[in-house]
Design a protein around this motif. Structure first.
Motif, PDB file in Angstrom:
ATOM      1  N   ILE A  25     -27.589  -7.859 -20.917  1.00  0.00           N
ATOM      2  CA  ILE A  25     -28.768  -8.736 -20.865  1.00  0.00           C
ATOM      3  C   ILE A  25     -29.900  -8.081 -21.639  1.00  0.00           C
ATOM      4  CG2 ILE A  25     -30.371  -9.988 -19.379  1.00  0.00           C
ATOM      5  CD1 ILE A  25     -28.304  -9.413 -17.061  1.00  0.00           C
ATOM      6  N   HIS A  26     -30.361  -8.762 -22.673  1.00  0.00           N
ATOM      7  CA  HIS A  26     -31.484  -8.271 -23.474  1.00  0.00           C
ATOM      8  C   HIS A  26     -32.709  -9.142 -23.241  1.00  0.00           C
ATOM      9  CE1 HIS A  26     -28.676  -5.700 -25.607  1.00  0.00           C
ATOM     10  NE2 HIS A  26     -29.647  -5.220 -26.360  1.00  0.00           N
ATOM     11  N   MET A  27     -33.728  -8.538 -22.652  1.00  0.00           N
ATOM     12  CA  MET A  27     -34.983  -9.265 -22.476  1.00  0.00           C
ATOM     13  C   MET A  27     -36.123  -8.283 -22.617  1.00  0.00           C
ATOM     14  SD  MET A  27     -36.143 -11.735 -19.365  1.00  0.00           S
ATOM     15  CE  MET A  27     -37.779 -12.470 -19.389  1.00  0.00           C
ATOM     16  N   HIS A  36     -35.200 -12.239 -33.032  1.00  0.00           N
ATOM     17  CA  HIS A  36     -34.497 -10.961 -33.049  1.00  0.00           C
ATOM     18  C   HIS A  36     -35.295  -9.849 -32.344  1.00  0.00           C
ATOM     19  CE1 HIS A  36     -31.896  -7.657 -34.328  1.00  0.00           C
ATOM     20  NE2 HIS A  36     -31.003  -8.591 -34.575  1.00  0.00           N
ATOM     21  N   GLU A  37     -34.553  -9.028 -31.607  1.00  0.00           N
ATOM     22  CA  GLU A  37     -35.221  -7.957 -30.837  1.00  0.00           C
ATOM     23  C   GLU A  37     -35.721  -6.828 -31.728  1.00  0.00           C
ATOM     24  OE1 GLU A  37     -31.985  -8.524 -30.853  1.00  0.00           O
ATOM     25  OE2 GLU A  37     -31.117  -6.586 -31.423  1.00  0.00           O
ATOM     26  N   TRP A  38     -35.333  -6.840 -32.986  1.00  0.00           N
ATOM     27  CA  TRP A  38     -35.844  -5.848 -33.942  1.00  0.00           C
ATOM     28  C   TRP A  38     -37.063  -6.382 -34.690  1.00  0.00           C
ATOM     29  CZ3 TRP A  38     -33.688  -1.199 -36.575  1.00  0.00           C
ATOM     30  CH2 TRP A  38     -32.769  -0.525 -35.768  1.00  0.00           C
ATOM     31  N   ILE A  39     -37.662  -7.437 -34.222  1.00  0.00           N
ATOM     32  CA  ILE A  39     -38.747  -8.068 -34.967  1.00  0.00           C
ATOM     33  C   ILE A  39     -39.852  -7.088 -35.357  1.00  0.00           C
ATOM     34  CG2 ILE A  39     -39.781  -8.892 -32.799  1.00  0.00           C
ATOM     35  CD1 ILE A  39     -41.137 -11.047 -34.315  1.00  0.00           C
ATOM     36  N   LYS A  84     -35.760  -0.850 -21.086  1.00  0.00           N
ATOM     37  CA  LYS A  84     -36.714  -0.601 -22.181  1.00  0.00           C
ATOM     38  C   LYS A  84     -35.936  -0.706 -23.476  1.00  0.00           C
ATOM     39  CE  LYS A  84     -37.769   3.486 -24.006  1.00  0.00           C
ATOM     40  NZ  LYS A  84     -38.346   4.789 -24.421  1.00  0.00           N
ATOM     41  N   HIS A  85     -36.398  -1.539 -24.391  1.00  0.00           N
ATOM     42  CA  HIS A  85     -35.720  -1.618 -25.692  1.00  0.00           C
ATOM     43  C   HIS A  85     -36.532  -0.824 -26.714  1.00  0.00           C
ATOM     44  CE1 HIS A  85     -33.414  -3.430 -29.057  1.00  0.00           C
ATOM     45  NE2 HIS A  85     -32.447  -3.432 -28.148  1.00  0.00           N
ATOM     46  N   HIS A  86     -36.146  -0.901 -28.002  1.00  0.00           N
ATOM     47  CA  HIS A  86     -36.788  -0.060 -29.024  1.00  0.00           C
ATOM     48  C   HIS A  86     -38.301  -0.288 -29.111  1.00  0.00           C
ATOM     49  CE1 HIS A  86     -32.649   0.386 -29.849  1.00  0.00           C
ATOM     50  NE2 HIS A  86     -32.522  -0.379 -30.920  1.00  0.00           N
ATOM     51  N   GLU A  87     -38.750  -1.475 -28.748  1.00  0.00           N
ATOM     52  CA  GLU A  87     -40.194  -1.769 -28.804  1.00  0.00           C
ATOM     53  C   GLU A  87     -40.989  -0.921 -27.813  1.00  0.00           C
ATOM     54  OE1 GLU A  87     -40.510  -5.886 -27.568  1.00  0.00           O
ATOM     55  OE2 GLU A  87     -39.839  -5.394 -25.549  1.00  0.00           O
ATOM     56  N   PHE A 188     -27.513   4.439 -23.040  1.00  0.00           N
ATOM     57  CA  PHE A 188     -28.545   4.862 -23.996  1.00  0.00           C
ATOM     58  C   PHE A 188     -28.305   4.184 -25.345  1.00  0.00           C
ATOM     59  CE2 PHE A 188     -28.422   8.792 -21.267  1.00  0.00           C
ATOM     60  CZ  PHE A 188     -29.724   8.693 -20.800  1.00  0.00           C
ATOM     61  N   ASP A 189     -29.401   4.000 -26.101  1.00  0.00           N
ATOM     62  CA  ASP A 189     -29.266   3.356 -27.418  1.00  0.00           C
ATOM     63  C   ASP A 189     -30.436   3.786 -28.305  1.00  0.00           C
ATOM     64  OD1 ASP A 189     -27.963   1.553 -29.184  1.00  0.00           O
ATOM     65  OD2 ASP A 189     -29.447   0.037 -28.715  1.00  0.00           O
ATOM     66  N   PHE A 190     -30.281   4.252 -29.499  1.00  0.00           N
ATOM     67  CA  PHE A 190     -29.134   4.860 -30.126  1.00  0.00           C
ATOM     68  C   PHE A 190     -29.604   5.992 -31.046  1.00  0.00           C
ATOM     69  CE2 PHE A 190     -29.651   3.480 -34.509  1.00  0.00           C
ATOM     70  CZ  PHE A 190     -30.308   2.263 -34.452  1.00  0.00           C
ATOM     71  N   PRO A 243     -18.072   0.332 -29.759  1.00  0.00           N
ATOM     72  CA  PRO A 243     -18.099  -0.503 -30.960  1.00  0.00           C
ATOM     73  C   PRO A 243     -18.966  -1.741 -30.736  1.00  0.00           C
ATOM     74  CG  PRO A 243     -15.946  -0.606 -29.871  1.00  0.00           C
ATOM     75  CD  PRO A 243     -16.728   0.451 -29.176  1.00  0.00           C
ATOM     76  N   GLU A 244     -19.799  -2.035 -31.718  1.00  0.00           N
ATOM     77  CA  GLU A 244     -20.779  -3.120 -31.551  1.00  0.00           C
ATOM     78  C   GLU A 244     -20.629  -4.177 -32.639  1.00  0.00           C
ATOM     79  OE1 GLU A 244     -24.834  -1.697 -31.416  1.00  0.00           O
ATOM     80  OE2 GLU A 244     -25.567  -3.480 -32.444  1.00  0.00           O
ATOM     81  N   GLN A 245     -20.594  -5.442 -32.254  1.00  0.00           N
ATOM     82  CA  GLN A 245     -20.488  -6.568 -33.193  1.00  0.00           C
ATOM     83  C   GLN A 245     -19.324  -6.335 -34.157  1.00  0.00           C
ATOM     84  OE1 GLN A 245     -22.806  -9.233 -33.072  1.00  0.00           O
ATOM     85  NE2 GLN A 245     -24.857  -8.414 -32.933  1.00  0.00           N
TER      86      GLN A 245
END
Ligand code: GLC
Length: 440
Positions: A25-27, A36-39, A84-87, A188-190, A243-245
């Motif tokens: 879940i990405h929020m 996109h979450e990398w915006i 917590k995402h990269h933002e 963890f990422d990444f 492995p991702e996507q």
């Protein structure tokens, strides 16, 4: 028993290997721009502009109970949620930052509600935690950072101390692993230590375990939650390869020792992880089921992602995609749970357009029909091994013959080892039909 030996892991992966299927879940704040979450990286969004998302973050329809019900119905057994995402925005009430959901109109700890909701449905609970942080003032600017092309990027980054940031991560991981009861997975990422900076920007080097002080971070996590499962993206091998996507075509192996490793493919319904309003590349129902089957057929797990809207609910497209899994898993999950790659001696017998999985105890072999054959499924090498055959979705017997092709037009020719299943002409009403073979 399955004859596969897997490289030993520090955490306890038994439940994980059995359960096979989870919900990612990405929020975060990126759910508002919904592109996109990398915006922040892609659009190099200035902090002041990004603060608008903080100001207007108001998931008034936030309903993790609904997500949890849908996950469970889809046959998912665990979940991993972006704390917590990269933002850098925290979905929990951390005492080490103001950049958190409690300081938005949401006004409450969203991680807490996620944990409670998923646990209440009997699902295991995991936390995604980004080691990348594009908000923290001590996180040195690098080639992925939204400020990388600012004319004064070097000046801005000068004096930033990644060790202070590493401590911040330990403090937050401590919060996450002490305030919410038993946590099953830490994701963890990444890391990107090998990334080469552009010429002239050599100071923008990539980051990895030295920067995150990963050994310390992981040691801390294991002390707080013994047995927890940890992925490999803090740049230190742990329990999971991720492995991702990308869909492996072989069981992943350790690059140095060649041992089989424990892996989990993470995939999206539509290409983006965060809610992306205008993304149109939603996968077809067939592809969704095949991805799950392909994964288990190679000894892996599937972590399938949803990106809730900014208001906090799963949109129709996500619900429909989950519904695809629900309809299939309701009748066919026996070929997924507790199953893995078929034993080496059975693998070569797998007919074209089919995928095998086998129960860990070796007693049941599952044939997934990716294309539905006419009248007979002929399998060379299975004769003498099968006691009983049925469709999995309805438990209806499938008759079979062994050692011969028994048809008037070809004569009763002997064919040693040949095993022939007699199938109805019309494909059963399930996306990917499964034949269950009870082995002798
Ligand atoms: C990534 C991405 C990301 C996503 C993720 C999921 O590498 O940076 O946005 O969260 O992995 O696997």
């Amino acid at each position: 028993m399955s004859s596969y030996q897997i490289r030993p892991t520090p955490g306890d992966i038994r439940w994980f290997r059995h359960d096979r299927f989870g919900m990612f879940i990405h929020m975060g704040l990126y759910s508002l721009p919904a592109r996109h979450e990398w915006i922040k990286n892609r659009e190099k969004t200035p902090e002041a502009k990004y603060d608008l998302y903080l100001k207007y973050f108001n998931p008034d329809l936030y309903d993790p109970q609904d997500w949890a019900r849908r996950a469970k119905a889809a046959g998912m057994k665990y979940a991993v949620f972006t704390t917590k995402h990269h933002e850098g925005f925290c979905m929990f009430d951390s005492q080490y930052t103001d950049y958190k959901c409690t300081n938005t109109p949401a006004g409450r700890d969203l991680v807490r509600e996620y944990v409670d909701a998923f646990r209440a449905q009997g699902l295991r609970v995991g936390f995604y935690y980004s080691v990348i942080d594009w908000h923290h003032p001590q996180f040195p600017i690098d080639m992925l950072h939204p400020r990388r092309d600012d004319p004064d990027a070097f000046q801005q980054s000068k004096g930033r101390d990644v060790r202070v940031y590493a401590q911040y991560m330990r403090d937050q991981v401590t919060e996450l692993l002490t305030h919410y009861g038993k946590i099953d997975i830490l994701w963890f990422d990444f890391s990107y230590p090998e990334r080469v900076p552009e010429p002239g920007k050599e100071w923008m080097k990539g980051k990895g375990k030295e920067d995150w002080e990963s050994e310390k971070l992981i040691q801390l996590a294991r002390k707080l939650q013994p047995g927890i499962i940890i992925d490999n993206r803090a740049d230190v091998e742990q329990d999971l390869w991720t492995p991702e996507q990308y869909q492996p075509i072989q069981w992943l192996r350790h690059p140095n020792t060649g041992e089989l490793v424990n892996w989990e493919a993470c995939q999206t319904f539509s290409g983006s992880w965060g809610y992306y309003r205008d993304e149109m590349t939603w996968k077809s129902p067939e592809m969704l089921i095949r991805m799950l089957v392909n994964t288990v057929a190679l000894g892996g797990n599937l972590l399938m992602n949803v990106g809730p809207t900014a208001r906090g609910y799963l949109d129709k497209r996500a619900c429909d995609a989950l519904g695809v899994y629900e309809n299939w898993m309701k009748y066919n999950s026996r070929s997924i749970y507790g199953c893995t790659m078929a034993e080496p001696e059975l693998l070569p017998t797998c007919p074209p357009d089919c995928r095998y999985t086998q129960s860990e105890d070796g007693k049941r072999l599952y044939i997934h029909l990716f294309a539905y054959p006419f009248a007979h499924l002929q399998i060379q090498g299975l004769a003498g091994k099968v006691e009983y055959a049925q469709f999995l979705h309805d438990g209806s017997e499938i008759l079979f013959t062994e050692g011969k092709v028994d048809h008037f037009s070809v004569g009763a020719s002997q064919a040693s080892g040949l095993f022939v299943l007699e199938l109805p002409p019309v494909k059963p009403d399930t996306l990917v039909p499964v034949i269950e073979l009870f082995l002798k």
